[in-house]
Design a protein around this motif. Structure first.
Motif, PDB file in Angstrom:
ATOM      1  N   MET A  53      59.480  56.229   1.877  1.00 45.66           N
ATOM      2  CA  MET A  53      58.115  56.186   1.367  1.00 45.66           C
ATOM      3  C   MET A  53      57.351  57.450   1.741  1.00 45.66           C
ATOM      4  O   MET A  53      56.495  57.917   0.992  1.00 45.66           O
ATOM      5  N   ASP A  54      57.658  58.038   2.909  1.00 45.89           N
ATOM      6  CA  ASP A  54      57.007  59.278   3.315  1.00 45.89           C
ATOM      7  C   ASP A  54      57.271  60.393   2.316  1.00 45.89           C
ATOM      8  O   ASP A  54      56.360  61.131   1.934  1.00 45.89           O
ATOM      9  N   HIS A  62      58.893  60.081  -0.808  1.00 42.65           N
ATOM     10  CA  HIS A  62      58.927  59.720  -2.226  1.00 42.65           C
ATOM     11  C   HIS A  62      57.739  58.834  -2.609  1.00 42.65           C
ATOM     12  O   HIS A  62      57.816  58.032  -3.535  1.00 42.65           O
ATOM     13  N   GLN A  63      56.651  58.996  -1.888  1.00 33.16           N
ATOM     14  CA  GLN A  63      55.470  58.174  -2.140  1.00 33.16           C
ATOM     15  C   GLN A  63      54.970  58.307  -3.576  1.00 33.16           C
ATOM     16  O   GLN A  63      54.456  57.353  -4.159  1.00 33.16           O
ATOM     17  N   HIS A  64      55.113  59.496  -4.162  1.00 37.28           N
ATOM     18  CA  HIS A  64      54.582  59.745  -5.502  1.00 37.28           C
ATOM     19  C   HIS A  64      55.664  59.671  -6.581  1.00 37.28           C
ATOM     20  O   HIS A  64      55.445  60.116  -7.704  1.00 37.28           O
ATOM     21  N   LYS A  66      57.148  53.447  -6.663  1.00 37.66           N
ATOM     22  CA  LYS A  66      55.968  52.607  -6.768  1.00 37.66           C
ATOM     23  C   LYS A  66      56.282  51.249  -7.393  1.00 37.66           C
ATOM     24  O   LYS A  66      55.566  50.277  -7.188  1.00 37.66           O
ATOM     25  N   THR A 112      59.870  50.058   1.214  1.00 39.65           N
ATOM     26  CA  THR A 112      58.980  51.161   1.532  1.00 39.65           C
ATOM     27  C   THR A 112      59.268  51.787   2.886  1.00 39.65           C
ATOM     28  O   THR A 112      58.881  52.910   3.130  1.00 39.65           O
ATOM     29  N   GLY A 115      55.762  65.478   0.138  1.00 35.37           N
ATOM     30  CA  GLY A 115      55.946  64.363   1.058  1.00 35.37           C
ATOM     31  C   GLY A 115      56.486  64.810   2.401  1.00 35.37           C
ATOM     32  O   GLY A 115      56.013  64.373   3.453  1.00 35.37           O
ATOM     33  N   ASN A 163      53.333  64.338   4.774  1.00 39.48           N
ATOM     34  CA  ASN A 163      53.463  63.048   5.455  1.00 39.48           C
ATOM     35  C   ASN A 163      54.348  63.083   6.695  1.00 39.48           C
ATOM     36  O   ASN A 163      54.180  62.273   7.596  1.00 39.48           O
ATOM     37  N   SER A 179      46.433  62.347   0.410  1.00 40.08           N
ATOM     38  CA  SER A 179      46.820  61.963  -0.952  1.00 40.08           C
ATOM     39  C   SER A 179      46.104  62.799  -1.984  1.00 40.08           C
ATOM     40  O   SER A 179      45.225  63.557  -1.669  1.00 40.08           O
TER      41      SER A 179
END
Length: 380
Positions: free
Chosen positions: A26-27, A29-31, A36, A43, A163, A167, A380
């Protein structure tokens, strides 16, 4: 993407490389649109690349010293072990995240760093930039040229690098970011740039004077006064300003014009720019001014530095990283002292002059914190 990243410079703290081994999917590949859509149970999955990084060395609290010399010797031993650990993490970051190779130290530094290494492709054939280490507040600086950017972004998406940097490693600002648009039809040539400058399309703010325009052509006269260019270039702005434009005939530069090829490149050099531009380079380019908006059809994605947000995010981000790095220890201390938070803070408070934020920060911080903004909003 139509807009490419042609140069990239960023600085990070060496000690933050220890977070790479704990990087979650998630860090990084958050976007990612696919992430999603996945359920929350996925996550916190460890990123597969994170498994290449070694675990952080742990100080042995059971060590029994017989003298002060033993204590100092053990501290030096641990310091050396930890430095070797961070050096290994740096090499693994270059190899597995950026997809490049870091060569042996050159014996001299650059950009105020005491030591530097070359970046090359995995086969060592293409030069891709430099890495600066040593001194300079325990940071490491990356300077990746156009060739390096081609190799980096052939391996991973720009939002994926965002990311890792934002992140995982806590990077919030890019020292330099070059965005480039290639035109193979001659629509956005140097004459177009001059017309746009005449119409004040390069302006980025309603106040102040317009940026300086410079025609940097080289040519000779042929028959009937025809101009034969060896260089065709228009620059807008100053090299020292935050935004600097270069519009030039790339086909001439690459000796391809003689074959009838049309290739004009528009480059924008951004300095001290928000890292969120990596999330949407096309939109970030389109949002710069009216000139870039006339070239890129992408919806504007504004990443222009905003002083109000930067001020508050300085404080909120500091709190976020403090909680991430020392949150468990603080929780243990608060539990140990039966919830006496002032006593815990007094125990941790350092003697001497405190670090204070400017007075102008107060109202801006309150305006954001009153809206219950999470520190992650700054990322973000």
């Amino acid at each position: 993407m139509a807009v490419s990243i042609d140069y990239l410079c960023f600085t990070m703290k060496v000690k933050d490389l220890r977070h790479c081994a704990r990087a979650t999917y998630m860090d990084t590949h958050q976007h990612d649109p696919d992430v999603k859509k996945k359920s929350r149970r996925n996550t916190l999955m460890i990123n597969p690349i994170a498994r290449f990084f070694p675990q952080e060395p742990v100080f042995n609290t059971d060590f029994r010293a017989r003298s002060a010399e033993d204590i100092e010797a053990y501290r030096n031993f641990f310091r050396i072990q930890y430095q070797e650990y961070l050096d290994r993490c740096l090499k693994l970051f270059v190899t597995h995240v950026l997809g490049l190779t870091m060569n042996a130290p050159r014996g001299f530094g650059f950009q105020f760093y005491t030591e530097s290494m070359k970046l090359t492709t995995a086969d060592g054939e293409d030069f891709c930039g430099f890495v600066g280490i040593g001194g300079n507040q325990d940071t490491v600086h990356f300077q990746i040229n156009g060739t390096g950017c081609k190799h980096v972004f052939a391996k991973l998406q720009a939002w994926e690098l965002h990311g890792w940097l934002s992140n995982v490693l806590g990077v919030q600002q890019l020292a330099r970011l070059d965005l480039a648009y290639d035109d193979y039809h001659g629509l956005f040539d140097c004459d177009y740039a001059l017309k746009a400058a005449y119409e004040d399309a390069f302006r980025t703010a309603s106040r102040g004077i317009s940026p300086t325009v410079n025609e940097n052509h080289k040519y000779r006269f042929g028959e009937h006064g025809a101009k034969h260019y060896s260089q065709e270039m228009v620059t807008v702005g100053s090299r020292t300003s935050r935004i600097y434009w270069r519009i030039y005939n790339k086909a001439l530069e690459q000796n391809l014009a003689q074959n009838g090829m049309v290739w004009y490149r528009t480059e924008c050099e951004l300095k001290k720019w928000d890292i969120d531009a990596l999330l949407n380079p096309d939109g970030a380019f389109a949002a710069l001014n009216a000139f870039s908006a006339s070239i890129s059809s992408a919806p504007a994605f504004n990443t222009k530095p905003r002083p109000e947000k930067r001020v508050a995010c300085d404080v909120l981000t500091a709190a976020y990283w403090m909680r991430r790095q020392y949150g468990k220890i603080l929780n243990s201390l608060i539990e140990e002292f039966d919830g006496d938070i002032p006593k815990v803070i007094g125990l941790l408070q350092r003697d001497g002059r405190k670090f204070s934020f400017p007075d102008t920060y107060t109202a801006l911080i309150q305006s954001i914190t009153n809206r219950s903004v999470d520190p992650l909003e700054c990322k973000s």
